[in-house]
Design a protein around this motif. Structure first.
Motif, PDB file in Angstrom:
ATOM      1  N   ALA A 134       0.804  -1.235   0.000  1.00  0.00           N
ATOM      2  CA  ALA A 134       0.000   0.000   0.000  1.00  0.00           C
ATOM      3  C   ALA A 134       0.826   1.269   0.000  1.00  0.00           C
ATOM      4  O   ALA A 134       0.291   2.351  -0.244  1.00  0.00           O
ATOM      5  CB  ALA A 134      -0.934   0.009   1.215  1.00  0.00           C
ATOM      6  N   GLY A 135       2.131   1.164   0.261  1.00  0.00           N
ATOM      7  CA  GLY A 135       2.988   2.338   0.174  1.00  0.00           C
ATOM      8  C   GLY A 135       3.524   2.800   1.513  1.00  0.00           C
ATOM      9  O   GLY A 135       2.910   2.612   2.563  1.00  0.00           O
ATOM     10  N   HIS A 136       4.672   3.454   1.469  1.00  0.00           N
ATOM     11  CA  HIS A 136       5.433   3.846   2.650  1.00  0.00           C
ATOM     12  C   HIS A 136       5.168   5.284   3.071  1.00  0.00           C
ATOM     13  O   HIS A 136       5.385   5.652   4.228  1.00  0.00           O
ATOM     14  CB  HIS A 136       6.933   3.651   2.342  1.00  0.00           C
ATOM     15  CG  HIS A 136       7.866   4.211   3.353  1.00  0.00           C
ATOM     16  ND1 HIS A 136       8.127   3.574   4.557  1.00  0.00           N
ATOM     17  CD2 HIS A 136       8.627   5.348   3.363  1.00  0.00           C
ATOM     18  CE1 HIS A 136       9.006   4.289   5.236  1.00  0.00           C
ATOM     19  NE2 HIS A 136       9.316   5.362   4.543  1.00  0.00           N
ATOM     20  N   CYS A 137       4.715   6.138   2.168  1.00  0.00           N
ATOM     21  CA  CYS A 137       4.618   7.574   2.446  1.00  0.00           C
ATOM     22  C   CYS A 137       3.504   7.859   3.455  1.00  0.00           C
ATOM     23  O   CYS A 137       2.354   7.458   3.240  1.00  0.00           O
ATOM     24  CB  CYS A 137       4.355   8.350   1.156  1.00  0.00           C
ATOM     25  SG  CYS A 137       4.141  10.129   1.413  1.00  0.00           S
ATOM     26  N   PRO A 138       3.796   8.584   4.548  1.00  0.00           N
ATOM     27  CA  PRO A 138       2.754   8.877   5.537  1.00  0.00           C
ATOM     28  C   PRO A 138       1.722   9.878   5.046  1.00  0.00           C
ATOM     29  O   PRO A 138       0.646   9.997   5.640  1.00  0.00           O
ATOM     30  CB  PRO A 138       3.549   9.451   6.716  1.00  0.00           C
ATOM     31  CG  PRO A 138       4.800  10.001   6.114  1.00  0.00           C
ATOM     32  CD  PRO A 138       5.116   9.100   4.961  1.00  0.00           C
ATOM     33  N   TYR A 139       2.037  10.592   3.964  1.00  0.00           N
ATOM     34  CA  TYR A 139       1.106  11.582   3.428  1.00  0.00           C
ATOM     35  C   TYR A 139       0.245  11.021   2.298  1.00  0.00           C
ATOM     36  O   TYR A 139      -0.945  11.300   2.207  1.00  0.00           O
ATOM     37  CB  TYR A 139       1.866  12.810   2.911  1.00  0.00           C
ATOM     38  CG  TYR A 139       2.567  13.578   3.995  1.00  0.00           C
ATOM     39  CD1 TYR A 139       1.887  14.506   4.775  1.00  0.00           C
ATOM     40  CD2 TYR A 139       3.917  13.359   4.252  1.00  0.00           C
ATOM     41  CE1 TYR A 139       2.534  15.213   5.778  1.00  0.00           C
ATOM     42  CE2 TYR A 139       4.575  14.061   5.252  1.00  0.00           C
ATOM     43  CZ  TYR A 139       3.877  14.988   6.010  1.00  0.00           C
ATOM     44  OH  TYR A 139       4.514  15.671   7.006  1.00  0.00           O
ATOM     45  N   HIS A 140       0.870  10.236   1.401  1.00  0.00           N
ATOM     46  CA  HIS A 140       0.175   9.814   0.184  1.00  0.00           C
ATOM     47  C   HIS A 140       0.101   8.306  -0.004  1.00  0.00           C
ATOM     48  O   HIS A 140      -0.499   7.839  -0.973  1.00  0.00           O
ATOM     49  CB  HIS A 140       0.866  10.418  -1.051  1.00  0.00           C
ATOM     50  CG  HIS A 140       1.181  11.870  -0.899  1.00  0.00           C
ATOM     51  ND1 HIS A 140       2.470  12.354  -0.914  1.00  0.00           N
ATOM     52  CD2 HIS A 140       0.364  12.929  -0.715  1.00  0.00           C
ATOM     53  CE1 HIS A 140       2.440  13.655  -0.736  1.00  0.00           C
ATOM     54  NE2 HIS A 140       1.175  14.038  -0.612  1.00  0.00           N
TER      55      HIS A 140
END
Length: 305
Positions: free
Chosen positions: A177-183
């Motif tokens: 699902a992705g690492h970025c805390p914003y996106h």
């Protein structure tokens, strides 16, 4: 002939150097000192002390260039110009990097992001030398994108944040699902070093060259390259960094970029598998410090113009 100080300010260390420069020629001898990045007060004080010492051996500095981690406030009309803004690094939000060094040293200080600085260095002396426009991308713990047009790093509302470009993820092929805390699944959220490790359970450095994750990373970076071409039309894209320099990765990036471009743009540089369009750095690990020197030199050129 000008005496330029340089600071490559990173999240874990600062590299401080100085060189005597003449014209646009690449400095032949740069004396450097590495300083751990601790608190803003301690780190910037040590940077200033080191610059004062290095400059003293040259008879004093004419200017200092700083290529710093960010985000940065780069609007010269704002009172916080040259300061770090919102950052996850504890204690550094609001740190007045430019003002601290300028006040301590009494010389002009030019500041930009580390990737804009590296882009400027690659344009002056590296893989983008002689070009009017190019992009520098570093892929490592995060992903940063520096843009140079007409020989100048680009700013607008803020500085470019190309690491957070939105790319297409096929959940069936890549359920992460992705690492970025914003996106979540933006470019950095899918292709930076921590994202690779979180997805496969091991650091990127431990993975074989034929591990399937490298094709995923190549696809996301290829999408980035196609998006940059469509939006900015740079003459070249330089990709470096700890992950970006992985053996064989650029070939995958070129392959996927060509696929995503889809033959829409017809130009001679986009032939032969994009080998002349997507390239490795010419300065290697020296790009950041070289960029800081270039920032200091460019400031003096602007003042004297």
């Amino acid at each position: 002939m000008r005496r330029i100080g340089a600071v490559e300010l990173g999240g874990t260390k600062a590299v401080v150097g100085a060189a005597v420069m003449e014209g646009t020629g690449r400095p032949q001898s740069i004396e450097t000192v590495r300083i751990p990045t601790t608190s803003p007060e301690e780190t910037l004080a040590r940077c200033a002390e080191t610059l004062r010492e290095l400059g003293g051996r040259m008879g004093g500095l004419d200017a200092v260039g700083v290529a710093s981690f960010g985000p940065l406030q780069l609007d010269p009309h704002r009172p916080e110009y040259g300061s770090i803004t919102r950052t996850p690094k504890p204690g550094w939000a609001g740190a007045p990097v430019r003002d601290h060094l300028a006040n301590a040293l009494g010389v002009p200080v030019a500041i930009d992001t580390d990737v804009n600085g590296a882009a400027l260095g690659e344009g002056r002396w590296g893989a983008a030398r002689g070009l009017d426009s190019h992009v520098y991308v570093t892929v490592g713990t995060g992903i940063g994108v520096g843009v140079v047009v007409g020989g100048r790093p680009q700013h607008g509302l803020v500085h470019p944040e190309g690491g957070h470009l939105l790319v297409r993820r096929d959940p069936a092929r890549d359920p992460y699902a992705g690492h970025c805390p914003y996106h979540g699944d933006c470019l950095e959220g899918l292709a930076c070093g921590p994202a690779i490790e979180a997805r496969v359970g091991r650091p990127a450095t431990e993975l074989a060259d034929d591990h399937p994750v490298w094709d995923l990373v190549g696809d996301y970076l290829g999408q980035m390259a196609a998006n940059l071409l469509f939006a900015l039309s740079p003459q070249r894209i330089v990709i470096g960094g700890g992950v970006g320099g992985r053996l064989g990765l650029l070939d995958r990036v070129r392959h996927h970029a060509e696929r995503h471009i889809g033959g829409y743009i017809d130009h001679p540089v986009l032939t032969q598998g994009l080998t002349g369009f997507i390239v490795p750095p010419g300065l290697g690990g020296e790009a950041g410090l070289a960029g800081a020197l270039a920032l200091g030199w460019a400031h003096l050129e602007t003042v004297s113009a």
